[in-house]
Design a protein around this motif. Structure first.
Motif, PDB file in Angstrom:
ATOM      1  N   GLY A 133      31.718  46.903  44.049  1.00 55.10           N
ATOM      2  CA  GLY A 133      32.240  45.872  43.169  1.00 55.10           C
ATOM      3  C   GLY A 133      33.744  45.760  43.140  1.00 55.10           C
ATOM      4  O   GLY A 133      34.281  44.780  42.634  1.00 55.10           O
ATOM      5  N   GLY A 134      34.452  46.754  43.668  1.00 58.77           N
ATOM      6  CA  GLY A 134      35.906  46.706  43.643  1.00 58.77           C
ATOM      7  C   GLY A 134      36.491  48.099  43.628  1.00 58.77           C
ATOM      8  O   GLY A 134      35.766  49.102  43.580  1.00 58.77           O
ATOM      9  N   PRO A 135      37.806  48.209  43.634  1.00 58.78           N
ATOM     10  CA  PRO A 135      38.479  49.517  43.709  1.00 58.78           C
ATOM     11  C   PRO A 135      38.115  50.458  42.570  1.00 58.78           C
ATOM     12  O   PRO A 135      38.177  51.675  42.729  1.00 58.78           O
ATOM     13  N   GLY A 136      37.727  49.904  41.403  1.00 57.96           N
ATOM     14  CA  GLY A 136      37.436  50.750  40.257  1.00 57.96           C
ATOM     15  C   GLY A 136      35.967  51.065  40.059  1.00 57.96           C
ATOM     16  O   GLY A 136      35.617  51.873  39.205  1.00 57.96           O
ATOM     17  N   GLY A 210      36.425  46.646  38.443  1.00 56.31           N
ATOM     18  CA  GLY A 210      36.022  47.952  37.946  1.00 56.31           C
ATOM     19  C   GLY A 210      37.081  48.562  37.049  1.00 56.31           C
ATOM     20  O   GLY A 210      38.261  48.237  37.138  1.00 56.31           O
ATOM     21  N   SER A 211      36.671  49.443  36.170  1.00 56.99           N
ATOM     22  CA  SER A 211      37.572  50.015  35.178  1.00 56.99           C
ATOM     23  C   SER A 211      38.589  50.956  35.801  1.00 56.99           C
ATOM     24  O   SER A 211      38.296  51.673  36.759  1.00 56.99           O
ATOM     25  N   GLN A 255      33.380  50.725  31.016  1.00 56.18           N
ATOM     26  CA  GLN A 255      33.963  49.439  31.397  1.00 56.18           C
ATOM     27  C   GLN A 255      34.496  48.841  30.095  1.00 56.18           C
ATOM     28  O   GLN A 255      33.764  48.224  29.341  1.00 56.18           O
ATOM     29  N   THR A 256      35.753  49.048  29.813  1.00 52.36           N
ATOM     30  CA  THR A 256      36.269  48.898  28.459  1.00 52.36           C
ATOM     31  C   THR A 256      36.445  47.449  28.025  1.00 52.36           C
ATOM     32  O   THR A 256      36.634  46.547  28.838  1.00 52.36           O
ATOM     33  N   TRP A 257      36.415  47.265  26.710  1.00 52.55           N
ATOM     34  CA  TRP A 257      36.491  45.911  26.144  1.00 52.55           C
ATOM     35  C   TRP A 257      37.815  45.237  26.466  1.00 52.55           C
ATOM     36  O   TRP A 257      37.861  44.034  26.741  1.00 52.55           O
ATOM     37  N   MET A 258      38.910  45.993  26.448  1.00 48.42           N
ATOM     38  CA  MET A 258      40.197  45.345  26.704  1.00 48.42           C
ATOM     39  C   MET A 258      40.317  44.902  28.158  1.00 48.42           C
ATOM     40  O   MET A 258      40.977  43.918  28.465  1.00 48.42           O
ATOM     41  N   GLU A 259      39.632  45.600  29.053  1.00 49.22           N
ATOM     42  CA  GLU A 259      39.636  45.165  30.451  1.00 49.22           C
ATOM     43  C   GLU A 259      38.733  43.940  30.641  1.00 49.22           C
ATOM     44  O   GLU A 259      38.997  43.093  31.499  1.00 49.22           O
TER      45      GLU A 259
END
Length: 365
Positions: A133-136, A210-211, A255-259
């Motif tokens: 899904g991505g780097p995180g 990602g986070s 996977q945080t809300w602010m992200e």
């Protein structure tokens, strides 16, 4: 799914509020439309040979769910992707609403809800029970050497969708959703597929790229929040932003809300440049509080004055739980699929279906 309107779909205490596509009238809660008839679900296993087509595994699989007798008439296809360490079958089983109008007092799967609204759902299987899904999240990870960044999951999903469309020519709209790592993959799909390929997406507890960290108590304006989308090799072209409904919780440390908010803001900035009259001030389209606790869910959306480019963020908040959720999926606002186990889940799966339907209607205009 217009941020200016709210409709009451279920005349029960656990009411689902859906934001309508149409313009507002004087009555905030008009009578709900009758539910479509329930159709039995047909499950079809799909196997794809991707040798020489996509980088990564040569063979991939997925499970297609559609209504008996309706498979040739479905106008929309939902790609629903599982979380890390989960399977496609598990995603089909856990996603849904604990109670719904289709089966009063019983669990309704996401497929039940989709088929009742003339949609098909495909549950693809990620290699190693994960998505690139991505780097995180989630390639590569320590202890999982078989997961590597050369696996092209976007290529797999596109060929899967084209295979289904070849057999079901009625499909006019393709949507993407997912939980956790699957939600992360939803963002990547819309960034890498051709502009307009997807009608809308609904990442659930999954952020773009990602986070970057494992904490839930930071502020959304921290400069390094959600920097994965700025890394080389993972840029999202400005013309890729589509209507988005993203769901998160303020105790999610995975996977945080602010992200999630930062991911939505990136799409809003893209749409602001593309649409001449985009309204960047969020409007509350849903607010539901558990009468027995201080837990709430609140959805805030932005869109152009016509309703185009709707980007809505739904955040579950639990002031009674201190700190991040431990374990990660403990608590209503934690890293969990909102399946109706908590009252503030507010029929999230039905909300996603309603959002997809509203965006498909808007694209027809």
């Amino acid at each position: 799914f217009d941020i200016r309107c709210v409709r009451l779909l279920c005349a029960v205490v656990l009411a689902l509020f859906a934001i309508l596509l149409h313009g507002c009238g004087d009555e905030p809660n008009p009578s709900p439309s009758p539910s479509p008839p329930v159709s039995s679900i047909v499950v079809q296993k799909l196997d794809l040979d991707l040798a020489g087509v996509c980088s990564g595994p040569l063979s991939r699989s997925a499970w297609l769910h559609f209504g008996a007798g309706l498979g040739s008439d479905a106008e929309g296809l939902v790609v629903s992707m599982h979380g890390f360490k989960q399977t496609a079958e598990e995603m089909a089983n856990i996603s849904g609403d604990k109670e719904c109008e289709l089966h009063p007092g019983k669990f309704c799967s996401f497929s039940d809800l989709a088929v009742a609204n003339n949609l098909m759902v495909v549950y693809p299987q990620g290699y190693g029970n994960a998505w690139n899904g991505g780097p995180g999240c989630c390639y590569p990870l320590p202890g999982y050497p078989h997961l590597n960044v050369t696996i092209d999951d976007t290529c797999f999903i596109r060929h899967l969708v084209e295979k289904i469309k070849a057999s079901h020519s009625s499909i006019k709209h393709v949507f993407a959703m997912g939980f956790s790592n699957g939600g992360v993959m939803s963002w990547r799909l819309v960034c890498e597929l051709p502009a307009g390929y997807l009608t809308a997406i609904a990442p659930i507890h999954g952020v773009m790229g990602g986070s970057t960290h494992l904490r839930c108590d930071a502020a959304v304006n921290i400069p390094w929040i959600n920097m994965t989308v700025r890394r080389p090799g993972y840029e999202c072209p400005a013309d890729r932003a589509v209507p988005t409904l993203t769901w998160t919780g303020d105790k999610d440390s995975i996977q945080t809300w602010m992200e999630s908010v930062a991911s939505a803001e990136l799409f809003r900035s893209m749409l602001d440049k593309r649409l001449g009259d985009y309204q960047n001030t969020s409007e509350v389209s849903l607010r539901h509080q558990d009468p027995g606790t201080r837990r709430i869910v609140e959805c805030q959306g932005t869109a152009a004055s016509s309703g185009a480019g709707n980007v809505t963020v739904c955040i579950q908040r639990d002031p009674e739980q201190t700190g991040c959720a431990q374990p990660a999926n403990k608590g209503c606002a934690s890293h969990r699929y909102p399946d109706g186990s908590c009252e503030v889940d507010s029929h999230a799966s039905s909300l996603v279906i309603e959002f997809f339907l509203s965006q498909s209607q808007r694209r027809k205009k």
